[in-house]
Scaffold this active site. Structure first.
Site, PDB file in Angstrom:
ATOM      1  N   ASP A  32      48.190 -51.578 -57.996  1.00  0.00           N
ATOM      2  CA  ASP A  32      47.362 -52.783 -58.040  1.00  0.00           C
ATOM      3  C   ASP A  32      47.917 -53.825 -59.020  1.00  0.00           C
ATOM      4  O   ASP A  32      47.857 -55.028 -58.768  1.00  0.00           O
ATOM      5  CB  ASP A  32      45.927 -52.436 -58.471  1.00  0.00           C
ATOM      6  CG  ASP A  32      45.229 -51.628 -57.403  1.00  0.00           C
ATOM      7  OD1 ASP A  32      45.820 -51.443 -56.312  1.00  0.00           O
ATOM      8  OD2 ASP A  32      44.090 -51.178 -57.652  1.00  0.00           O
ATOM      9  N   TYR A  35      50.435 -55.990 -57.469  1.00  0.00           N
ATOM     10  CA  TYR A  35      49.781 -56.926 -56.549  1.00  0.00           C
ATOM     11  C   TYR A  35      49.199 -58.106 -57.343  1.00  0.00           C
ATOM     12  O   TYR A  35      49.389 -59.272 -57.007  1.00  0.00           O
ATOM     13  CB  TYR A  35      48.683 -56.189 -55.797  1.00  0.00           C
ATOM     14  CG  TYR A  35      47.963 -57.027 -54.762  1.00  0.00           C
ATOM     15  CD1 TYR A  35      48.332 -56.969 -53.413  1.00  0.00           C
ATOM     16  CD2 TYR A  35      46.909 -57.866 -55.120  1.00  0.00           C
ATOM     17  CE1 TYR A  35      47.683 -57.724 -52.466  1.00  0.00           C
ATOM     18  CE2 TYR A  35      46.254 -58.628 -54.176  1.00  0.00           C
ATOM     19  CZ  TYR A  35      46.635 -58.556 -52.848  1.00  0.00           C
ATOM     20  OH  TYR A  35      45.987 -59.305 -51.914  1.00  0.00           O
ATOM     21  N   SER A  81      26.131 -55.858 -25.526  1.00  0.00           N
ATOM     22  CA  SER A  81      25.569 -54.694 -26.202  1.00  0.00           C
ATOM     23  C   SER A  81      25.961 -53.482 -25.360  1.00  0.00           C
ATOM     24  O   SER A  81      26.601 -53.622 -24.320  1.00  0.00           O
ATOM     25  CB  SER A  81      24.062 -54.821 -26.312  1.00  0.00           C
ATOM     26  OG  SER A  81      23.518 -55.172 -25.069  1.00  0.00           O
ATOM     27  N   LEU A  82      25.600 -52.312 -25.812  1.00  0.00           N
ATOM     28  CA  LEU A  82      25.981 -51.093 -25.102  1.00  0.00           C
ATOM     29  C   LEU A  82      24.734 -50.359 -24.654  1.00  0.00           C
ATOM     30  O   LEU A  82      23.718 -50.363 -25.348  1.00  0.00           O
ATOM     31  CB  LEU A  82      26.770 -50.162 -26.031  1.00  0.00           C
ATOM     32  CG  LEU A  82      28.147 -50.629 -26.483  1.00  0.00           C
ATOM     33  CD1 LEU A  82      28.672 -49.710 -27.577  1.00  0.00           C
ATOM     34  CD2 LEU A  82      29.109 -50.656 -25.302  1.00  0.00           C
ATOM     35  N   LYS A 117      30.863 -44.737 -33.435  1.00  0.00           N
ATOM     36  CA  LYS A 117      30.097 -45.981 -33.377  1.00  0.00           C
ATOM     37  C   LYS A 117      29.620 -46.301 -34.787  1.00  0.00           C
ATOM     38  O   LYS A 117      28.734 -45.636 -35.331  1.00  0.00           O
ATOM     39  CB  LYS A 117      28.913 -45.837 -32.433  1.00  0.00           C
ATOM     40  CG  LYS A 117      28.129 -47.135 -32.294  1.00  0.00           C
ATOM     41  CD  LYS A 117      27.090 -47.031 -31.188  1.00  0.00           C
ATOM     42  CE  LYS A 117      26.404 -48.359 -30.962  1.00  0.00           C
ATOM     43  NZ  LYS A 117      25.637 -48.805 -32.152  1.00  0.00           N
ATOM     44  N   ASP A 119      27.865 -47.943 -37.976  1.00  0.00           N
ATOM     45  CA  ASP A 119      26.547 -48.520 -38.221  1.00  0.00           C
ATOM     46  C   ASP A 119      26.730 -49.695 -39.175  1.00  0.00           C
ATOM     47  O   ASP A 119      26.553 -49.571 -40.382  1.00  0.00           O
ATOM     48  CB  ASP A 119      25.643 -47.447 -38.838  1.00  0.00           C
ATOM     49  CG  ASP A 119      24.183 -47.780 -38.650  1.00  0.00           C
ATOM     50  OD1 ASP A 119      23.884 -48.786 -37.987  1.00  0.00           O
ATOM     51  OD2 ASP A 119      23.345 -47.030 -39.176  1.00  0.00           O
ATOM     52  N   TYR A 227      37.478 -53.272 -32.573  1.00  0.00           N
ATOM     53  CA  TYR A 227      37.359 -52.392 -31.404  1.00  0.00           C
ATOM     54  C   TYR A 227      37.495 -53.080 -30.062  1.00  0.00           C
ATOM     55  O   TYR A 227      37.355 -52.441 -29.028  1.00  0.00           O
ATOM     56  CB  TYR A 227      36.051 -51.610 -31.452  1.00  0.00           C
ATOM     57  CG  TYR A 227      34.789 -52.452 -31.524  1.00  0.00           C
ATOM     58  CD1 TYR A 227      34.401 -53.269 -30.469  1.00  0.00           C
ATOM     59  CD2 TYR A 227      33.980 -52.405 -32.663  1.00  0.00           C
ATOM     60  CE1 TYR A 227      33.248 -54.027 -30.537  1.00  0.00           C
ATOM     61  CE2 TYR A 227      32.821 -53.167 -32.744  1.00  0.00           C
ATOM     62  CZ  TYR A 227      32.467 -53.977 -31.669  1.00  0.00           C
ATOM     63  OH  TYR A 227      31.326 -54.723 -31.749  1.00  0.00           O
ATOM     64  N   LYS A 316      24.515 -41.558 -28.690  1.00  0.00           N
ATOM     65  CA  LYS A 316      23.914 -41.580 -30.023  1.00  0.00           C
ATOM     66  C   LYS A 316      23.702 -40.170 -30.588  1.00  0.00           C
ATOM     67  O   LYS A 316      23.418 -39.232 -29.848  1.00  0.00           O
ATOM     68  CB  LYS A 316      22.554 -42.300 -29.977  1.00  0.00           C
ATOM     69  CG  LYS A 316      22.619 -43.727 -29.467  1.00  0.00           C
ATOM     70  CD  LYS A 316      23.384 -44.656 -30.388  1.00  0.00           C
ATOM     71  CE  LYS A 316      22.527 -45.243 -31.491  1.00  0.00           C
ATOM     72  NZ  LYS A 316      21.598 -46.267 -31.035  1.00  0.00           N
TER      73      LYS A 316
HETATM   74  O1  JCF Z   1      31.211 -49.381 -33.683  1.00  0.00           O
HETATM   75  C1  JCF Z   1      30.402 -50.034 -33.058  1.00  0.00           C
HETATM   76  N1  JCF Z   1      29.226 -50.251 -33.555  1.00  0.00           N
HETATM   77  C2  JCF Z   1      30.767 -50.586 -31.704  1.00  0.00           C
HETATM   78  C3  JCF Z   1      29.922 -51.489 -31.065  1.00  0.00           C
HETATM   79  C4  JCF Z   1      31.964 -50.181 -31.113  1.00  0.00           C
HETATM   80  C5  JCF Z   1      32.317 -50.689 -29.886  1.00  0.00           C
HETATM   81  O2  JCF Z   1      33.455 -50.336 -29.304  1.00  0.00           O
HETATM   82  C6  JCF Z   1      31.488 -51.624 -29.195  1.00  0.00           C
HETATM   83  C7  JCF Z   1      30.287 -52.010 -29.808  1.00  0.00           C
HETATM   84  C8  JCF Z   1      29.490 -52.933 -29.121  1.00  0.00           C
HETATM   85  C9  JCF Z   1      29.914 -53.428 -27.891  1.00  0.00           C
HETATM   86  N2  JCF Z   1      31.886 -52.108 -27.989  1.00  0.00           N
HETATM   87  C10 JCF Z   1      31.096 -52.998 -27.359  1.00  0.00           C
HETATM   88  C11 JCF Z   1      31.552 -53.491 -26.052  1.00  0.00           C
END
Ligand code: JCF
Length: 672
Positions: A32, A35, A81-82, A117, A119, A227, A316
């Site tokens: 560090d 840097y 959204s998913l 995924k 949070d 992502y 989930k």
């Molecule tokens: O890590 C996530 N919360 C996450 C959210 C990862 C993903 O690949 C996602 C997402 C929300 C929408 N991909 C989409 C299309």
């Protein structure tokens, strides 16, 4: 001027490379300090030539004054959204729908890009000709808030993409989050300053990103994993999602290291279980995994329903927080008589198991959380940690909710309950009169790290006490097979086995025996220290308060507890009976330990020694039979002092304790 301009460009490139190595590859090249030195040089040069400052200079990460509010950004391609899946069946159905829509032949498996995924908060960053221009939150998916200045402060966000041949414009999507370690450090700092703390890493990340003053965002440990991609102009995408992610990585956009391509449902479910098993050790919060059809051509063919793609799903994990009702609050009586309030709950599935009890630890916690019978509460169970009541949902408190008070008499034996001023615990004063205390002390006596009576579990102990067969630990050793047969679910075979293991437990060590007695404040370490110091039970029983105080790390409270225990006639009787039944241990080894060079000597280490690390010095002393303690007292034989020794050295001088250096320690060890 020209030379300075060249140097400025070189320094910026070097810093960008170090950011990439540090934040994206997690493999820093320089410390560090180096840097910081490069950054300082760049700042100085830029201060001399302000006209050469550019927006993509690493010195400009924190720039601009606090704003009044965030502007609005319209996403060129909406942020989706998913759909959520909660069971294996949901995933089987998802995969079936995908294969049907793609009209794949029977038995053809689909490849899915799989990732944890996170949070955190979804964000979209726009790069134009490789330069970061706009950062936006997801908002409603169509329009978000302009957080460009705040996003610039994240050092894992490159101000310029690496390499060349970047698209004219690209929106890259990712999740901003805070690591568990970053979150804890930040809360520790906040506590030290007297500021308020955040409840969890997600809220901390959201709160940090939504600061109107970018200097505050810059001070927060925010990170990002990318992502996906939104709009792209003047460039082409590869064939697969996994290749797209590799491309982002090459441009210096950090992607999650847990990303894998899995084939078919079996692959997805094994990925889900693998990540689930490692969830607690990832270092950041996730709430599931995401699967995406890996072929981008197939993604296009599948398209969308409403706001969510048909080609992706979030699988989930069971929620770690759930809501339930408190049916009752009971008081449990422990081995030392401590009364613990326990909430009996309407059973609720949380963190993967059904929970129907949660401890409230002590009266203070019960009062602080103000949990009442009838309340609706939030229960949390994360990992394998015991479930806890997070808080009461006060809006849902019924009018007839009942607050529970500390009882004045023991709910088990009716003896007085007493609470010492300033202590959190209230205790039943019944001692061995109290069946609850008898049961708990027997459970402790028989436990693995104490007398280790195999097969004498909690259920059997409770039955033995309830049936009046056992009052004290000593009674265990006069039990017969015949008596055991009276107990529920106890056959000839297990009864014989239990009697044998009770008998076997008689052969023990002095330290285990002392620990098993369940003397207040005498845990395993203290039991061991007592055993080593006194060598025999007779010596310990005869020891005065002052003599017990001579044992390293035993203070007045513990010494008093030990004294009281052995002065109590009932305890003397039980100890005597145990010995009479044949409980025994090897006599102390008189030879070896006496002849070790440092035996009987106590050391305190302070300051930095010239060659030995702290752990090395401690190991050296212990191997030579000496003891290492943390504070200097009259009992300390030597204080070993190194550089910048502080208050311990002063204390040694005050108490006239010998002070030695590393060389002298080495000489002592070498003495025979
Ligand atoms: O890590 C996530 N919360 C996450 C959210 C990862 C993903 O690949 C996602 C997402 C929300 C929408 N991909 C989409 C299309």
């Amino acid at each position: 001027m020209v030379a300075d301009a060249k140097r400025i460009v070189a320094l910026r490139e070097e810093l960008a490379r170090h950011d990439y190595r540090y934040y994206v590859l997690d493999d820093p090249e320089v410390p560090d300090a180096e840097y910081d030195r490069i950054m300082r040089e760049l700042r100085e040069l830029e201060a001399r030539h302000p006209s050469l400052i550019t927006a993509d200079s690493p010195t400009q990460r924190v720039s601009g004054a606090p704003t009044r509010e965030f502007g609005e950004v319209e996403h060129r391609v909406p942020m989706l959204s998913l759909d959520n899946a909660f069971s294996d069946d949901d995933i089987i159905n998802f995969d079936r729908r995908v294969r049907e829509r793609l009209e794949l032949a029977e038995g053809v498996e689909v490849d899915y890009n799989s990732e944890p995924k996170l949070d955190g908060l979804a964000i979209s960053l726009t790069y134009e000709d490789g330069v970061f221009t706009v950062g936006a939150t997801r908002g409603d998916g169509v329009k978000g808030e302009d957080v460009t200045t705040n996003m610039r402060t994240l050092r894992s966000v490159p101000l310029k993409l690496r390499g060349d041949r970047h698209p004219k414009l690209i929106e890259v999507r990712g999740e901003v989050f805070m690591s568990n370690a970053g979150f804890e450090q930040m809360n520790r700092d906040a506590l030290a300053r007297g500021d308020k703390v955040f409840v969890n890493p997600r809220n901390a990340a959201a709160g940090s990103l939504r600061q109107l003053d970018p200097a505050i965002t810059a001070s927060r440990p925010l990170e990002i994993f990318f992502y996906g991609v939104g709009a792209i102009e003047g460039g082409t995408l590869p064939e697969r999602h996994s290749e797209l992610l590799s491309m982002l990585g090459e441009w210096g956009l950090r992607t999650c290291p847990e990303i894998r391509v899995e084939s078919g449902v079996a692959g997805l479910l094994s990925y889900y279980r693998d990540i689930g098993a490692r969830r607690a050790t990832l270092g950041y919060q996730i709430d599931g995994v995401v699967y995406k059809v890996n072929s981008l051509a197939r993604q296009r063919e599948l398209g969308f329903v409403a706001r969510a793609p048909r080609w992706a799903i979030a699988h989930k994990f069971p929620a770690e927080e759930e809501m339930t009702q408190v049916r009752d609050i009971e008081w449990q009586v422990g081995r030392t008589g401590a009364l613990t309030p326990v909430a009996r709950l309407e059973p609720v599935f949380v963190g993967g198991v059904t929970v129907s009890n949660a401890t409230l630890h002590n009266v203070d916690e019960l009062t602080r959380k103000d949990v009442r019978i009838g309340d609706t509460v939030i229960i949390r169970r994360a990992g394998d940690v015991i479930p806890e009541i997070v808080r009461v949902i006060e809006e849902r408190r019924p009018r007839d909710a009942v607050a529970v008070l500390l009882p004045t008499v023991c709910p088990v034996c009716g003896s007085d309950v007493s609470r010492i001023e300033g202590e959190a615990v209230a205790r039943c004063m019944g001692g061995l009169v109290c069946a609850a205390q008898r049961k708990e002390s027997l459970k402790h006596f028989a436990s693995r790290r104490a007398m280790d009576v195999e097969g004498l579990g909690d259920k059997v102990v409770e039955q033995l006490v309830d049936a009046g067969l056992v009052e004290s630990a000593a009674d265990l050793y006069s039990l017969t097979v015949q008596q055991l047969l009276q107990l529920e679910r106890m056959g000839e075979k297990s009864a014989t086995k239990l009697i044998a293991s009770i008998s076997k437990s008689k052969d023990t060590t002095f330290a285990r025996f002392l620990f098993a007695l369940g003397i207040s404040n005498v845990g395993e370490a203290t039991a061991l220290a007592l055993a080593e110091h006194f060598g025999t039970l007779q010596a310990l029983q005869a020891a005065s308060f002052e003599q017990i105080m001579l044992v390293p790390d035993i203070g007045p409270v513990v010494a008093e507890d030990i004294r009281e225990f052995f002065e109590e006639p009932r305890n003397q009787q039980i100890v005597g009976q145990l010995l009479a039944h044949g409980v025994s241990w090897p006599a102390p080894s008189t030879g070896r330990s006496e002849h070790q060079p440092l035996s009987g000597k106590t050391f305190v280490l302070t300051g930095t020694l010239p060659t030995l690390g702290r752990a090395d010095a401690e190991a050296l002393i212990r191997k030579a039979g000496g003891k290492v303690t943390s504070s200097v007292t009259k009992k300390t034989s030597y204080v070993v002092a190194g550089d910048s020794a502080g208050s311990k050295l002063e204390r040694a001088r005050e108490l006239k304790v010998s002070v030695i250096d590393e060389d002298e320690l080495a000489r002592l060890v070498a003495l025979r």
